[in-house]
Enzyme design. Structure first.
Site, PDB file in Angstrom:
ATOM      1  N   SER A   1       0.839  -1.196   0.000  1.00 48.04           N
ATOM      2  CA  SER A   1       0.000   0.000   0.000  1.00 48.04           C
ATOM      3  C   SER A   1       0.883   1.258   0.000  1.00 48.04           C
ATOM      4  CB  SER A   1      -0.958  -0.055   1.190  1.00 48.04           C
ATOM      5  OG  SER A   1      -1.990   0.902   1.042  1.00 48.04           O
TER       6      SER A   1
ATOM      7  N   ASP B   1     -10.078  -5.492  -3.702  1.00 49.29           N
ATOM      8  CA  ASP B   1      -9.503  -4.476  -2.805  1.00 49.29           C
ATOM      9  C   ASP B   1     -10.355  -3.208  -2.859  1.00 49.29           C
ATOM     10  OD1 ASP B   1      -7.925  -2.275  -1.897  1.00 49.29           O
ATOM     11  OD2 ASP B   1      -6.080  -3.389  -2.320  1.00 49.29           O
TER      12      ASP B   1
ATOM     13  N   HIS C   1      -7.441  -5.854   0.521  1.00 52.78           N
ATOM     14  CA  HIS C   1      -6.253  -5.014   0.767  1.00 52.78           C
ATOM     15  C   HIS C   1      -5.475  -5.463   2.004  1.00 52.78           C
ATOM     16  CE1 HIS C   1      -4.148  -1.246  -0.202  1.00 52.78           C
ATOM     17  NE2 HIS C   1      -4.068  -0.973   1.087  1.00 52.78           N
TER      18      HIS C   1
END
Lengths: 298, 298
Positions: free
Chosen positions: B156, B240, B275
């Site tokens: 991320s 995600d 995610h």
């Protein structure tokens, strides 16, 4: 009682389902996580099941996130069931006052002392209610090989749960393993507190019901002629603070099995490992392999 | 500046060290975890290093517990470094008011706007201060192969960090990979907020310093004739929520590389993954293998 799916999470090629269901055994909603491995479907080969019993304070999520069982289980085609560690939300007196008794600390037994005896019935929940609900479930049941293909494992309090439920219910589980189990609860502070609260702490209870929920006592009664050798693997870290404090006592289990001539128990002392999920995850592959071997996957 | 060891934890046959050190770059104590794989010693073959940059809100512990990089890294003989995501405890105005800016959200850049420019210097910290401290450390340095054997990865915000530090510092890292990276921060809400705060949000900054910290812009300037093809692997889950919200924009990175004729970027879209660390852990083995290949271990 059907399951309600709270979340579906992709993990290692399979799916982790965060579920709840209303348990008639505990009289409460119960959270449980189910992992179905990759490549399995009702039309193909349904998956054997490994039940993982968690330790003190844990929910179904701790091991799902940190235990690493899914990695190897998915590769082999093994499903995993992560039950909760107690009923929750009953608001019984002192239910949440301690981290090692009451909520999050059900000890996988059916309590006999009030007020716990009505709802704290985790032994019946794990051995009967939950598997029968799961195997008959319209959505998930078809993915699973069924009650003849189940193994059990657990960590700490859950290791106590796995060992005692295996020893008390011969034939129900094809194998057992445990990470840092409370192996002789009648002789350690955690077990004495829990058993005193759930069963009562008088001499009668100590000599009776306590011994029927203690792996070190139960193993003495294992009948090889009826049941064959144990299929049992135990790992304990030598750096485990609770091992050093005498909460686990795996040597007592070993000595009891040896004294009774019971074979098939392997206890490994892992140099320098602690009590945490770092320890548990490090040996997850071995415990999945142990279950898979006795479930016909290896 | 030597490290202080807060904990030593056995994990997958190696050791995880929870460390702190005083960083002259950030002007603060910095937490960092170091994993040394099994079977390595200064007398044997020292270990190449994979730096893992974490995402928003994370400390060095999140991926150490849930990422499972150690499993494969230990088997291959790869060390892992888990830095923190920002300086902490400075009590700057609004430092802890947002989860996506300030503490836990340093974005792996050297801030130019006050009051952040004095301490929020994570790019210099990750590329210079931390590795030079580590490789020259009397205790840990001898276990490591050194600055020529380093790869980088991240999740991320940390995927943004890994990609941009790799692209801005050709030759510093032997490979890069990223899980669900913020691949075009100048065009997404997370990046716009961070860059506006750390650099300023005027037209000059947007066309200047922002583009020098954005993987999608940086990849256009990659010179194959000088630097060869990229050694870059990216995974993104199609389930995600942040990908769906347009925070990640991996397609922009792909198009930019293709438009510039830059090769060696593999972007994989993983069906149904989210995610979380469930996603990250599921592909850890692949990312460790990617780094290990370019570090000469495979």
């Amino acid at each position: 009682m059907a399951f309600t799916t709270k979340a579906t999470i992709a993990s290692f090629g399979g799916k982790l389902y965060k579920l709840t269901h209303d348990s008639p055994t505990t009289g409460t909603p119960m959270a449980v996580n189910l992992y179905l491995p990759q490549c399995f479907s009702p039309q193909k080969k349904p998956a054997p099941l490994l039940i993982y019993l968690s330790g003190l304070t844990c929910t179904p999520d701790n091991c799902s996130e940190k235990g690493f069982l899914q990695h190897r289980a998915s590769a082999l085609g093994l499903a995993i069931l992560y039950p909760d560690t107690s009923p929750r939300g009953l608001n019984l007196p002192n239910e949440t006052a301690s981290w090692d008794f009451g909520a999050g600390a059900g000890f996988y037994l059916d309590a006999t002392a009030p007020p716990w005896n009505k709802n704290y019935r985790m032994a019946s929940y794990i051995t009967q209610d939950l598997p029968s609900t799961l195997f008959s479930d319209a959505e998930f049941g078809p993915y699973l090989a069924g009650p003849d293909k189940v193994a059990i494992t657990g960590h700490s309090m859950g290791g106590h749960g796995a060992l005692t439920l295996y020893l008390k219910n011969p034939g129900l589980y094809q194998s057992v393993s445990a990470f840092a189990p409370i192996a002789n609860p009648g002789k350690c502070p955690w077990g004495e507190k829990a058993f005193s609260g759930y069963f009562g702490g008088g001499e009668g209870e100590r000599e009776g019901v306590w011994k029927r929920h203690d792996a070190t006592e139960l193993v003495k009664g294992w009948k090889k002629e009826d049941r064959g050798d144990l299929k049992a693997l135990v790992d304990v870290g030598t750096g485990d603070q609770f091992y050093k404090q005498g909460q686990l006592l795996p040597e007592n289990l070993e000595r009891a099995a040896e004294g009774a001539g019971v074979e098939g128990l392997t206890v490994r002392y892992q140099e320098g490992y602690d009590h945490s999920y770092y320890f548990m995850a490090s040996f997850s592959d071995d415990h999945v392999n142990h279950a898979a071997k006795h479930l016909g996957l290896l």
